[in-house]
Design a protein around this motif. Structure first.
Motif, PDB file in Angstrom:
ATOM      1  N   ARG A 203       6.779   3.324  -1.854  1.00 62.48           N
ATOM      2  CA  ARG A 203       6.124   2.832  -0.635  1.00 62.48           C
ATOM      3  C   ARG A 203       4.688   3.357  -0.513  1.00 62.48           C
ATOM      4  NH1 ARG A 203      10.847   4.529   3.668  1.00 62.48           N
ATOM      5  NH2 ARG A 203      12.568   3.270   2.819  1.00 62.48           N
ATOM      6  N   PHE A 204       4.396   4.445  -1.218  1.00 62.22           N
ATOM      7  CA  PHE A 204       3.094   5.088  -1.077  1.00 62.22           C
ATOM      8  C   PHE A 204       2.193   4.825  -2.286  1.00 62.22           C
ATOM      9  CE2 PHE A 204       6.068   7.337   1.578  1.00 62.22           C
ATOM     10  CZ  PHE A 204       5.346   7.631   2.718  1.00 62.22           C
ATOM     11  N   ARG A 205       2.557   3.875  -3.109  1.00 66.56           N
ATOM     12  CA  ARG A 205       1.703   3.550  -4.247  1.00 66.56           C
ATOM     13  C   ARG A 205       0.395   2.939  -3.761  1.00 66.56           C
ATOM     14  NH1 ARG A 205       3.683   1.075  -8.339  1.00 66.56           N
ATOM     15  NH2 ARG A 205       5.902   1.353  -7.900  1.00 66.56           N
ATOM     16  N   ASP A 206      -0.607   2.896  -4.626  1.00 72.87           N
ATOM     17  CA  ASP A 206      -1.928   2.336  -4.307  1.00 72.87           C
ATOM     18  C   ASP A 206      -2.637   3.108  -3.193  1.00 72.87           C
ATOM     19  OD1 ASP A 206      -1.404   0.350  -6.193  1.00 72.87           O
ATOM     20  OD2 ASP A 206      -0.464  -0.953  -4.685  1.00 72.87           O
ATOM     21  N   ARG A 207      -2.375   4.398  -3.114  1.00 77.60           N
ATOM     22  CA  ARG A 207      -3.092   5.237  -2.149  1.00 77.60           C
ATOM     23  C   ARG A 207      -3.896   6.334  -2.851  1.00 77.60           C
ATOM     24  NH1 ARG A 207       0.504   6.219   3.317  1.00 77.60           N
ATOM     25  NH2 ARG A 207       1.291   4.086   3.559  1.00 77.60           N
ATOM     26  N   GLY A 208      -4.165   6.110  -4.117  1.00 71.34           N
ATOM     27  CA  GLY A 208      -4.999   7.055  -4.838  1.00 71.34           C
ATOM     28  C   GLY A 208      -4.238   8.102  -5.621  1.00 71.34           C
ATOM     29  N   GLU A 209      -2.910   8.033  -5.620  1.00 71.92           N
ATOM     30  CA  GLU A 209      -2.104   9.007  -6.348  1.00 71.92           C
ATOM     31  C   GLU A 209      -1.217   8.279  -7.341  1.00 71.92           C
ATOM     32  OE1 GLU A 209      -2.242  11.874  -7.173  1.00 71.92           O
ATOM     33  OE2 GLU A 209      -0.867  13.253  -6.171  1.00 71.92           O
ATOM     34  N   ALA A 210      -1.066   8.838  -8.552  1.00 74.95           N
ATOM     35  CA  ALA A 210      -0.239   8.224  -9.589  1.00 74.95           C
ATOM     36  C   ALA A 210       1.211   8.165  -9.129  1.00 74.95           C
ATOM     37  CB  ALA A 210      -0.359   9.013 -10.892  1.00 74.95           C
ATOM     38  N   ILE A 211       1.889   7.073  -9.469  1.00 74.85           N
ATOM     39  CA  ILE A 211       3.262   6.889  -9.029  1.00 74.85           C
ATOM     40  C   ILE A 211       4.178   7.965  -9.598  1.00 74.85           C
ATOM     41  CG2 ILE A 211       3.763   5.304 -10.904  1.00 74.85           C
ATOM     42  CD1 ILE A 211       5.223   5.254  -7.329  1.00 74.85           C
ATOM     43  N   GLU A 212       3.901   8.442 -10.816  1.00 80.91           N
ATOM     44  CA  GLU A 212       4.739   9.493 -11.397  1.00 80.91           C
ATOM     45  C   GLU A 212       4.622  10.787 -10.597  1.00 80.91           C
ATOM     46  OE1 GLU A 212       7.025   9.273 -13.668  1.00 80.91           O
ATOM     47  OE2 GLU A 212       6.645   7.120 -13.770  1.00 80.91           O
ATOM     48  N   ASP A 213       3.411  11.086 -10.139  1.00 77.94           N
ATOM     49  CA  ASP A 213       3.238  12.277  -9.323  1.00 77.94           C
ATOM     50  C   ASP A 213       3.970  12.128  -7.993  1.00 77.94           C
ATOM     51  OD1 ASP A 213       1.699  13.414 -11.297  1.00 77.94           O
ATOM     52  OD2 ASP A 213      -0.208  12.803 -10.407  1.00 77.94           O
ATOM     53  N   LEU A 214       3.922  10.931  -7.410  1.00 75.47           N
ATOM     54  CA  LEU A 214       4.624  10.698  -6.156  1.00 75.47           C
ATOM     55  C   LEU A 214       6.131  10.823  -6.337  1.00 75.47           C
ATOM     56  CD1 LEU A 214       2.625   7.674  -4.697  1.00 75.47           C
ATOM     57  CD2 LEU A 214       2.549  10.053  -3.958  1.00 75.47           C
ATOM     58  N   ARG A 215       6.627  10.364  -7.472  1.00 74.73           N
ATOM     59  CA  ARG A 215       8.067  10.491  -7.732  1.00 74.73           C
ATOM     60  C   ARG A 215       8.480  11.952  -7.869  1.00 74.73           C
ATOM     61  NH1 ARG A 215       9.370   5.555 -12.040  1.00 74.73           N
ATOM     62  NH2 ARG A 215       9.306   3.863 -10.490  1.00 74.73           N
ATOM     63  N   GLN A 216       7.623  12.760  -8.458  1.00 77.61           N
ATOM     64  CA  GLN A 216       7.937  14.180  -8.556  1.00 77.61           C
ATOM     65  C   GLN A 216       7.987  14.830  -7.176  1.00 77.61           C
ATOM     66  OE1 GLN A 216       5.475  16.312 -11.299  1.00 77.61           O
ATOM     67  NE2 GLN A 216       5.796  14.872 -12.970  1.00 77.61           N
ATOM     68  N   VAL A 217       7.044  14.454  -6.322  1.00 79.06           N
ATOM     69  CA  VAL A 217       7.049  14.983  -4.956  1.00 79.06           C
ATOM     70  C   VAL A 217       8.295  14.523  -4.211  1.00 79.06           C
ATOM     71  CG1 VAL A 217       5.818  15.004  -2.756  1.00 79.06           C
ATOM     72  CG2 VAL A 217       4.532  15.092  -4.890  1.00 79.06           C
ATOM     73  N   ALA A 218       8.660  13.242  -4.391  1.00 82.40           N
ATOM     74  CA  ALA A 218       9.863  12.720  -3.739  1.00 82.40           C
ATOM     75  C   ALA A 218      11.108  13.444  -4.248  1.00 82.40           C
ATOM     76  CB  ALA A 218       9.979  11.221  -3.992  1.00 82.40           C
ATOM     77  N   ALA A 219      11.145  13.736  -5.543  1.00 79.64           N
ATOM     78  CA  ALA A 219      12.287  14.460  -6.105  1.00 79.64           C
ATOM     79  C   ALA A 219      12.388  15.860  -5.505  1.00 79.64           C
ATOM     80  CB  ALA A 219      12.160  14.541  -7.628  1.00 79.64           C
ATOM     81  N   LEU A 220      11.246  16.487  -5.286  1.00 78.26           N
ATOM     82  CA  LEU A 220      11.241  17.804  -4.637  1.00 78.26           C
ATOM     83  C   LEU A 220      11.790  17.709  -3.220  1.00 78.26           C
ATOM     84  CD1 LEU A 220      10.439  20.786  -4.542  1.00 78.26           C
ATOM     85  CD2 LEU A 220       8.142  20.085  -3.865  1.00 78.26           C
ATOM     86  N   GLY A 221      11.387  16.666  -2.498  1.00 79.72           N
ATOM     87  CA  GLY A 221      11.929  16.459  -1.152  1.00 79.72           C
ATOM     88  C   GLY A 221      13.423  16.207  -1.180  1.00 79.72           C
ATOM     89  N   LEU A 222      13.897  15.491  -2.202  1.00 80.38           N
ATOM     90  CA  LEU A 222      15.331  15.229  -2.342  1.00 80.38           C
ATOM     91  C   LEU A 222      16.101  16.524  -2.561  1.00 80.38           C
ATOM     92  CD1 LEU A 222      17.823  13.443  -2.760  1.00 80.38           C
ATOM     93  CD2 LEU A 222      17.090  13.138  -5.153  1.00 80.38           C
TER      94      LEU A 222
END
Length: 276
Positions: free
Chosen positions: A65-84
């Protein structure tokens, strides 16, 4: 009398399994029950990892949902995994479904990542909040086709902020990322970068500071020593000429210059050190 039982069936009892809103919401109730019953150790870690793996697709979906905001999707997935992982560790099965707890936890972790890590320069939390309010207000005010660019006053009225706060938010909108000093200037300035427009250290300021620091010490010197320093450093006279003019030896002139300079230097450095 015969009854056609093919069309008269008893009502199906309500299922006890909660209805899932997405295909990536697995049933891990038994795993969570087992997790809470285990002590710290390899077996508990294995169950925990199994739960995290099962819910990882949901975390990736939220990150998307947060793609195209200046951050790589792989990095966002890592952050999401940390939240999980945080959600799994903190979840209490007696307080409801895991998905309803995990989604805001993961979303909050991603938003916190954007707030704390994505700014090229660290800005106060208050300014970040102003930026978000101004950004949303501009989008809402300009959503109608042909609508003019909203003014500062329009945004202030829409958000309830002061015009000064809106101004700070507008500045923050342009400050999310930095521009490299190697960036080329617009056309017409070929061969020049942004770094070429920046000023460099000005040695004249150091000279002014040194001169002011030495001025008081120079005033305290005997008149003859002040005259010798003036002739040597301002009139550029040699020590021999100074000696002839004053009727003393060149060696004496040399000693007076060395002693006077040492005294002025020591007092000036001590004075500068006391100010810093």
């Amino acid at each position: 009398m015969l009854i056609d039982t093919s069309t008269s069936r008893p009502a199906t009892p309500a299922t006890t399994t909660s209805r899932r809103t997405h295909d990536d919401a697995p049933d891990t109730a038994q795993l969570f029950a087992r997790l809470t019953s285990l002590e710290e150790g390899p077996e508990r870690d294995a169950v925990r990892d199994e739960i995290v793996t099962a819910w990882l697709p949901m975390a990736h979906r939220i990150a998307g949902r947060f793609r195209d905001r200046g951050e790589a999707i792989e990095d966002l997935r890592q952050v999401a995994a940390l939240g999980l992982v945080k959600a799994v560790d903190r979840f209490d099965p007696d307080r409801g479904a895991f998905e309803s707890y995990a989604v805001p936890t993961i979303t909050g972790e991603i938003k916190r990542h954007f707030r704390d890590r994505m700014w090229a320069l660290r800005v106060p939390r208050r300014v970040q909040e102003l930026r978000n309010k101004v950004r949303l207000a501009r989008r809402e005010l300009a959503q109608n086709p042909g609508a003019p660019e909203p003014s500062v006053a329009d945004i202030a009225a829409h958000t309830g902020l002061t015009e000064e706060e809106v101004g700070a938010g507008l500045e923050a909108l342009e400050s999310f990322s930095t521009l490299s000093l190697d960036a080329e200037l617009p056309a017409g300035d070929d061969g020049y970068s942004l770094a070429d427009t920046l000023g460099g250290p000005d040695a004249s300021y150091d000279i002014v500071v040194d001169r002011e620091s030495a001025k008081e010490s120079l005033r305290r010197l005997p008149e003859r020593e002040r005259a010798i320093l003036y002739m040597r450093f301002f009139e550029d006279m040699t020590q021999s000429r100074i000696a002839d003019r004053l009727g003393i030896s060149q060696m004496h002139v040399s000693r007076l210059i060395s002693r006077s300079c040492a005294q002025v230097r020591e007092e000036a450095l001590g004075r500068k050190g006391g100010r810093s």
